[in-house]
Design an enzyme around this catalytic site. Structure first.
Site, PDB file in Angstrom:
ATOM      1  N   ASP A  39       0.891  -1.145   0.031  1.00 41.52           N
ATOM      2  CA  ASP A  39      -0.109   0.006  -0.026  1.00 41.52           C
ATOM      3  C   ASP A  39       0.921   1.192  -0.019  1.00 41.52           C
ATOM      4  O   ASP A  39       0.451   2.217   0.431  1.00 41.52           O
ATOM      5  CB  ASP A  39      -0.906  -0.006   1.301  1.00 41.52           C
ATOM      6  CG  ASP A  39      -0.173   0.253   2.456  1.00 41.52           C
ATOM      7  OD1 ASP A  39       1.163  -0.160   2.409  1.00 41.52           O
ATOM      8  OD2 ASP A  39      -0.788   0.283   3.632  1.00 41.52           O
ATOM      9  N   GLU A  40       1.822   1.242  -0.545  1.00 43.98           N
ATOM     10  CA  GLU A  40       3.078   2.267  -0.765  1.00 43.98           C
ATOM     11  C   GLU A  40       3.240   2.697  -1.971  1.00 43.98           C
ATOM     12  O   GLU A  40       3.844   1.800  -2.756  1.00 43.98           O
ATOM     13  CB  GLU A  40       4.138   1.969   0.200  1.00 43.98           C
ATOM     14  CG  GLU A  40       5.099   3.105   0.693  1.00 43.98           C
ATOM     15  CD  GLU A  40       6.003   2.785   1.716  1.00 43.98           C
ATOM     16  OE1 GLU A  40       6.740   3.364   2.068  1.00 43.98           O
ATOM     17  OE2 GLU A  40       5.918   1.683   2.135  1.00 43.98           O
TER      18      GLU A  40
END
Length: 125
Positions: A39-40
């Protein structure tokens, strides 16, 4: 610019489908946004004059990401924390800029902000 959005209930396939198209629609063709893990995301935005312009881009990205999304009748909302580091003020190398933006992102998360500028947590929103 480094951003992390957290959504424990929709990891995996939905996670990148929700975010990347929204982020890509905000930046210019000369800018780069890349998913660097789970999720980066990491972004390189170039050619702006003022710190405030970089913060404004980050805020537009944050607004797009945090907008609730209806996925098959389920409303999904996510949070986002964005850390901004500027060249050469916050680093001269890729590593130092990524570290500075990561530290700013962590500061944003700690303070409950959406956006934080490296070395200037008071600039956060």
């Amino acid at each position: 610019m480094r951003c992390r959005s957290v959504s424990l209930s929709c990891k995996g396939k939905i996670n990148h489908l929700i975010r990347l198209p929204k982020i890509s629609s905000i930046v210019r063709s000369m800018d780069t946004i890349a998913r660097i893990g789970g999720d980066e995301f990491f972004g390189i935005v170039v050619g702006l004059e003022q710190e405030s312009e970089y913060c404004a881009v980050a805020e537009r990205i944050a607004k797009a990401i945090t907008e609730p999304l209806d996925v098959h009748g389920h409303i999904i909302s996510v949070g986002v924390s964005i850390g901004i580091a500027l060249y050469p003020e916050h680093g001269q190398t890729q590593k130092s800029l990524m570290e500075a933006s990561d530290a700013a992102m962590s500061e944003a998360k700690r303070k409950g902000l959406t956006v934080a500028l490296a070395g200037k947590p008071e600039r956060g929103r």
